[in-house]
Motif scaffolding. Structure first.
Motif, PDB file in Angstrom:
ATOM      1  N   LEU A   1       0.792  -1.243   0.166  1.00  9.91           N
ATOM      2  CA  LEU A   1       0.155  -0.019   0.090  1.00  9.91           C
ATOM      3  C   LEU A   1       0.841   1.217  -0.122  1.00  9.91           C
ATOM      4  CD1 LEU A   1      -2.730  -0.790   2.628  1.00  9.91           C
ATOM      5  CD2 LEU A   1      -3.356  -0.454   0.273  1.00  9.91           C
ATOM      6  N   LEU A   2       0.495   2.301  -0.795  1.00 11.69           N
ATOM      7  CA  LEU A   2       1.427   3.619  -0.857  1.00 11.69           C
ATOM      8  C   LEU A   2       0.285   4.549  -0.782  1.00 11.69           C
ATOM      9  CD1 LEU A   2       3.122   2.952  -4.293  1.00 11.69           C
ATOM     10  CD2 LEU A   2       3.865   2.527  -2.032  1.00 11.69           C
ATOM     11  N   VAL A   3       0.812   5.674  -0.338  1.00 13.22           N
ATOM     12  CA  VAL A   3       0.499   7.112  -0.363  1.00 13.22           C
ATOM     13  C   VAL A   3       1.048   8.156  -1.384  1.00 13.22           C
ATOM     14  CG1 VAL A   3      -0.576   8.954   0.751  1.00 13.22           C
ATOM     15  CG2 VAL A   3      -0.760   6.932   1.873  1.00 13.22           C
TER      16      VAL A   3
ATOM     17  N   ALA B   1       0.095  14.064  -5.613  1.00 14.19           N
ATOM     18  CA  ALA B   1      -0.216  14.776  -6.836  1.00 14.19           C
ATOM     19  C   ALA B   1       0.581  16.143  -6.949  1.00 14.19           C
ATOM     20  CB  ALA B   1      -1.675  14.776  -7.232  1.00 14.19           C
ATOM     21  N   ALA B   2       0.694  16.484  -8.075  1.00  8.97           N
ATOM     22  CA  ALA B   2       1.137  17.864  -8.295  1.00  8.97           C
ATOM     23  C   ALA B   2       0.370  19.007  -7.617  1.00  8.97           C
ATOM     24  CB  ALA B   2       1.041  18.184  -9.589  1.00  8.97           C
ATOM     25  N   ASP B   3      -0.832  18.824  -7.054  1.00  6.49           N
ATOM     26  CA  ASP B   3      -1.606  19.809  -6.563  1.00  6.49           C
ATOM     27  C   ASP B   3      -1.581  19.578  -4.924  1.00  6.49           C
ATOM     28  OD1 ASP B   3      -3.050  17.514  -6.256  1.00  6.49           O
ATOM     29  OD2 ASP B   3      -5.128  18.837  -7.137  1.00  6.49           O
ATOM     30  N   HIS B   4      -0.592  18.546  -4.488  1.00  7.55           N
ATOM     31  CA  HIS B   4      -0.299  18.304  -3.165  1.00  7.55           C
ATOM     32  C   HIS B   4      -1.504  17.406  -2.569  1.00  7.55           C
ATOM     33  CE1 HIS B   4       2.920  21.042  -3.265  1.00  7.55           C
ATOM     34  NE2 HIS B   4       2.009  22.189  -3.415  1.00  7.55           N
ATOM     35  N   ASN B   5      -2.471  16.983  -3.600  1.00 16.37           N
ATOM     36  CA  ASN B   5      -3.441  15.596  -2.873  1.00 16.37           C
ATOM     37  C   ASN B   5      -2.689  14.596  -2.543  1.00 16.37           C
ATOM     38  OD1 ASN B   5      -5.879  14.337  -2.549  1.00 16.37           O
ATOM     39  ND2 ASN B   5      -5.294  13.409  -4.461  1.00 16.37           N
ATOM     40  N   ARG B   6      -2.954  14.027  -1.442  1.00 20.32           N
ATOM     41  CA  ARG B   6      -2.349  12.813  -1.120  1.00 20.32           C
ATOM     42  C   ARG B   6      -3.413  11.621  -1.092  1.00 20.32           C
ATOM     43  NH1 ARG B   6      -1.469  11.962   3.733  1.00 20.32           N
ATOM     44  NH2 ARG B   6       0.717  10.843   3.723  1.00 20.32           N
ATOM     45  N   PHE B   7      -3.236  10.412  -2.245  1.00 25.06           N
ATOM     46  CA  PHE B   7      -4.219   9.605  -2.047  1.00 25.06           C
ATOM     47  C   PHE B   7      -3.555   8.124  -2.042  1.00 25.06           C
ATOM     48  CE2 PHE B   7      -2.432  10.624  -6.273  1.00 25.06           C
ATOM     49  CZ  PHE B   7      -2.208   9.387  -7.010  1.00 25.06           C
ATOM     50  N   ALA B   8      -4.418   7.376  -1.782  1.00 28.47           N
ATOM     51  CA  ALA B   8      -4.081   5.768  -1.546  1.00 28.47           C
ATOM     52  C   ALA B   8      -3.924   5.190  -2.900  1.00 28.47           C
ATOM     53  CB  ALA B   8      -5.037   4.966  -0.701  1.00 28.47           C
ATOM     54  N   ALA B   9      -2.893   4.113  -2.813  1.00 32.22           N
ATOM     55  CA  ALA B   9      -2.672   3.352  -3.999  1.00 32.22           C
ATOM     56  C   ALA B   9      -2.058   1.906  -3.633  1.00 32.22           C
ATOM     57  CB  ALA B   9      -1.629   4.005  -4.930  1.00 32.22           C
ATOM     58  N   PHE B  10      -2.225   0.909  -4.401  1.00 37.62           N
ATOM     59  CA  PHE B  10      -1.747  -0.463  -4.033  1.00 37.62           C
ATOM     60  C   PHE B  10      -0.967  -0.736  -5.384  1.00 37.62           C
ATOM     61  CE2 PHE B  10      -2.233  -4.979  -4.483  1.00 37.62           C
ATOM     62  CZ  PHE B  10      -2.062  -5.459  -3.177  1.00 37.62           C
ATOM     63  N   ARG B  11       0.346  -1.131  -5.150  1.00 32.64           N
ATOM     64  CA  ARG B  11       1.454  -1.519  -5.993  1.00 32.64           C
ATOM     65  C   ARG B  11       1.571  -2.974  -5.714  1.00 32.64           C
ATOM     66  NH1 ARG B  11       6.164   2.126  -8.578  1.00 32.64           N
ATOM     67  NH2 ARG B  11       6.785   0.641 -10.308  1.00 32.64           N
TER      68      ARG B  11
ATOM     69  N   ALA C   1      -6.346   9.410   2.805  1.00 34.93           N
ATOM     70  CA  ALA C   1      -5.512   8.195   1.936  1.00 34.93           C
ATOM     71  C   ALA C   1      -5.887   6.930   3.020  1.00 34.93           C
ATOM     72  CB  ALA C   1      -4.325   8.644   1.941  1.00 34.93           C
ATOM     73  N   GLU C   2      -6.450   6.992   3.980  1.00 38.06           N
ATOM     74  CA  GLU C   2      -6.480   5.950   5.151  1.00 38.06           C
ATOM     75  C   GLU C   2      -7.463   4.750   4.534  1.00 38.06           C
ATOM     76  OE1 GLU C   2      -5.153   9.301   6.673  1.00 38.06           O
ATOM     77  OE2 GLU C   2      -7.307   9.016   5.938  1.00 38.06           O
ATOM     78  N   PRO C   3      -6.944   3.460   4.736  1.00 35.30           N
ATOM     79  CA  PRO C   3      -7.862   2.233   4.235  1.00 35.30           C
ATOM     80  C   PRO C   3      -9.420   2.570   4.616  1.00 35.30           C
ATOM     81  CG  PRO C   3      -5.725   1.594   5.245  1.00 35.30           C
ATOM     82  CD  PRO C   3      -5.974   3.030   5.744  1.00 35.30           C
TER      83      PRO C   3
END
Length: 257
Positions: free
Chosen positions: A23-25, A28-38, A88-90
């Protein structure tokens, strides 16, 4: 909703095909933090794919799909839509996603997709970054995946399963049918012949419009298959799901450097 919470991708696991997952956080360029799974492939073929989910955002279905891609040699990253409004939390099964869906914007979504593509291309120690990067999306994500071909991201291809093609949507994302002359990536579009959301006329216009714009593309409709047919629980659509998965892998392999 595209799938029930306990649905799974209709793809058999391959033992030992993925090195790891995490799991990643992402930011983005506008400083938004979002969750991802790699996930990373044990035997990479030089391709990576960014998975764009349905209206539920980052969901176990898409985490499992990322593993299935890695088992087939494709590094994968599934992202979440709702970092700006849900953090960005689960989140669990009871998450009420629709109020967050209607707060998304194409500007925010395209910024997050760009960050995910950049992450896929980032160096990873001694491991080479994928030379060919794709997007794939389902329902909401299918529309967004098609539109990603207009963002100038140098993608090897974009894939959409039953992504809506025309008309207004729940946010301000434009109509793919209106932007076909701006597509700069090969396209694979997969649709259900019994889909009550996306009409046969729209699919035909998509196919013809891509051809007129000179875009390398393949559009497939599975007779009798409904919207969201790509679901292991829907055993009556197993043949369409298996054929769609093969189309996806063939498209990636044929468009990878």
């Amino acid at each position: 909703m595209c799938f029930d919470y306990d649905s799974h991708p209709p793809i058999a696991p391959i033992a030992g095909g993925a090195i790891d997952s995490m799991l990643l956080v992402l930011t983005a360029a506008d400083h938004n933090r979002f969750a991802a799974f790699r996930t990373r492939a044990a035997q990479p073929i030089g391709a990576g794919i960014v998975i764009l989910p349905d209206v539920r955002g980052l969901h176990p279905y898409y985490e499992e799909l990322a593993l299935r891609f890695a088992e087939n040699g494709v590094d994968a990253l599934a992202l979440d839509w709702f970092g700006r409004t849900a953090g960005a939390e689960p989140r669990g099964e009871g998450f009420d996603h629709m109020p967050h869906v209607t707060q998304t914007t194409w500007s925010g979504i395209s910024t997050d997709i760009t960050a995910a593509v950049d992450e896929m291309r980032a160096p990873d120690g001694d491991r080479p970054a994928p030379g060919s990067v794709f997007t794939i999306g389902f329902c909401m994500g299918g529309r967004m995946s098609f539109l990603t071909a207009t963002l100038g991201l140098r993608l090897a291809g974009v894939i959409g399963l039953y992504g809506t093609l025309g008309g207004a949507w729940r946010n301000d994302a434009p109509e793919p049918l209106q932007l076909l002359d701006r597509f700069d990536s090969p396209v694979l579009g997969l649709f259900g012949g019994a889909d009550t959301v996306i009409t046969a006329d729209q699919v035909a216009a998509f196919d013809a419009g891509l051809g007129a714009a000179g875009v390398d593309h393949r559009v497939v409709t599975y007779p009798g298959a409904p919207h969201s047919f790509f679901d292991r629980k829907a055993e009556e659509f197993a043949d369409a799901s298996a054929a769609a998965w093969q189309e996806i892998l063939d498209f990636i392999r044929s468009h990878s450097g």
